[in-house]
Scaffold this active site. Structure first.
Site, mmCIF file in Angstrom:
data_model
loop_
_atom_site.group_PDB
_atom_site.id
_atom_site.type_symbol
_atom_site.label_atom_id
_atom_site.label_comp_id
_atom_site.label_asym_id
_atom_site.label_seq_id
_atom_site.Cartn_x
_atom_site.Cartn_y
_atom_site.Cartn_z
ATOM 1 N N ASN A 108 64.907 -46.491 -13.700
ATOM 2 C CA ASN A 108 63.723 -45.760 -14.380
ATOM 3 C C ASN A 108 64.223 -44.429 -15.095
ATOM 4 O OD1 ASN A 108 61.399 -44.409 -14.883
ATOM 5 N ND2 ASN A 108 60.733 -43.719 -12.937
ATOM 6 N N TRP A 109 64.237 -44.686 -16.321
ATOM 7 C CA TRP A 109 64.808 -43.486 -17.181
ATOM 8 C C TRP A 109 63.588 -42.128 -17.336
ATOM 9 C CZ3 TRP A 109 67.706 -45.398 -21.998
ATOM 10 C CH2 TRP A 109 69.077 -46.357 -21.523
ATOM 11 N N LYS A 110 62.649 -42.522 -16.867
ATOM 12 C CA LYS A 110 61.353 -41.351 -17.279
ATOM 13 C C LYS A 110 61.479 -40.935 -18.674
ATOM 14 C CE LYS A 110 62.304 -40.398 -12.322
ATOM 15 N NZ LYS A 110 61.798 -39.535 -11.217
ATOM 16 N N GLY A 155 63.761 -37.419 -6.885
ATOM 17 C CA GLY A 155 64.019 -36.435 -7.703
ATOM 18 C C GLY A 155 64.796 -35.158 -6.781
ATOM 19 N N HIS A 159 53.969 -45.613 -10.014
ATOM 20 C CA HIS A 159 54.732 -44.338 -9.706
ATOM 21 C C HIS A 159 54.138 -43.113 -9.259
ATOM 22 C CE1 HIS A 159 58.266 -41.809 -10.212
ATOM 23 N NE2 HIS A 159 58.935 -42.747 -10.057
ATOM 24 N N GLU A 206 59.029 -45.810 -2.527
ATOM 25 C CA GLU A 206 59.416 -44.485 -2.662
ATOM 26 C C GLU A 206 58.805 -43.415 -2.099
ATOM 27 O OE1 GLU A 206 61.392 -45.009 -7.015
ATOM 28 O OE2 GLU A 206 59.312 -44.744 -7.121
ATOM 29 N N GLY A 257 66.152 -43.645 -10.425
ATOM 30 C CA GLY A 257 65.581 -42.376 -11.411
ATOM 31 C C GLY A 257 66.773 -41.783 -11.957
ATOM 32 N N GLY A 258 67.138 -40.642 -11.449
ATOM 33 C CA GLY A 258 68.286 -39.738 -12.031
ATOM 34 C C GLY A 258 69.616 -40.402 -12.308
ATOM 35 N N SER A 287 66.169 -40.745 -4.826
ATOM 36 C CA SER A 287 67.664 -40.228 -4.760
ATOM 37 C C SER A 287 68.528 -40.959 -4.208
ATOM 38 C CB SER A 287 67.679 -38.761 -3.849
ATOM 39 O OG SER A 287 66.699 -37.802 -4.296
ATOM 40 N N GLU A 319 54.886 -40.072 -9.904
ATOM 41 C CA GLU A 319 54.440 -39.053 -10.909
ATOM 42 C C GLU A 319 53.240 -39.501 -12.031
ATOM 43 O OE1 GLU A 319 58.412 -39.536 -12.785
ATOM 44 O OE2 GLU A 319 59.382 -38.809 -11.132
#
Ligand code: PEP
Length: 253
Positions: free
Chosen positions: A9-11, A175, A97, A169, A236-237, A215, A99
């Site tokens: 997930n590149w956001k 994150g 998600h 999640e 993610g990251g 993470s 966010e």
């Protein structure tokens, strides 16, 4: 069908050029190092979906969107529909998600509509659920996840449900650099599989893919993925670093 999956997930990151470079870097590493029997899904920002899909088709990875609107079409300026995503040849969509829940007020009633539209347009939903820290501290996390999963998904019949990928999640891990322990992840994944078994039966539960997100990185993925009910990760990251992402893809025993 239950599969081993690593999804990135590149956001809201990367310019067009950065995205193209990163996709080719990931493709080259996947071609060099292989990916075992894992499926790879990359979810770039929506303006890059078509470009990513072209690279994905040549290099054997799937491409997913990060969101889709809860309406079929119409006067929703700036939004992107499941039909639009599907019409570009995209196969997956992340829905629910944390966010989106936190910053855009999405609740399970809204997400339920999104799930229905995604399925109608033949997109595979990656449905995200998970508790916030205060809920875990009050030992309320199982109840929160039970509610999220049942309210957004359990209206589906067995055939429709069998198309869903679930991503657990925990919000406190997204994150933050704080990862759920393998035992915490396994405990919740087994709980989710139990909910599915109660609703749809043991066979459907055993066939459901449940990913861990929060993470997850090149160092901790192997231990997380070795858990009996953890079928891979939503990353993610670490999905923005080609070498780390491909190491995660190859973290299944
Ligand atoms: C995510 O956003 O789905 C996620 C898991 O992020 P991170 O890996 O950066 O915690």
């Amino acid at each position: 069908m239950r599969s081993k999956i690593v999804a990135g997930n590149w956001k809201m990151n990367t310019t067009f050029q950065e995205a193209e470079d990163l996709l080719y870097e990931i493709a080259d590493l996947l071609n060099e190092q292989g990916k075992g029997d894992a499926d790879v899904i990359i979810c770039p920002p929506s303006p890059y979906l078509e470009m990513a899909s072209d690279i994905g088709v040549e290099n054997d990875f799937f491409v997913g969107a990060q969101n889709a609107n809860d309406h079929e079409s119409g006067a929703f300026t700036g939004e992107i529909s499941a039909a639009m995503i599907s019409s570009m040849g995209i196969t997956h969509v992340i829905l629910g998600h944390s966010e989106r829940r936190t910053y855009y007020g999405e609740n399970d009633a809204i997400i339920k509509n999104k799930i229905d539209l995604a399925l109608k347009h033949e997109l595979v939903p990656i449905y995200c659920c998970g508790e916030v820290l205060a809920e875990r501290e009050k030992s309320n996390h199982f109840e929160v996840v039970r509610r999220q999963v049942s309210e957004a998904l359990f209206h589906l019949d067995k055939e429709a449900f069998s198309k869903i990928i679930i991503a657990y999640e925990p919000v406190w891990a997204i994150g933050t650099g704080v990862t759920a322990t393998p035992d915490q992840a396994q405990e919740m994944h087994a709980f989710i599989r139990g909910l599915i078994a109660t609703k749809y039966g043991d066979e459907t539960a055993a066939d459901t893919t449940i990913l861990y997100g929060g993470s997850c990185n090149a160092k901790n993925a192997a231990e997380l993925f070795s858990q009996a009910d953890v079928d891979g990760g939503l990353i993610g990251g670490a999905s923005l670093k080609a070498a780390d992402f491909v190491t995660i893809v190859n973290s299944f025993k």
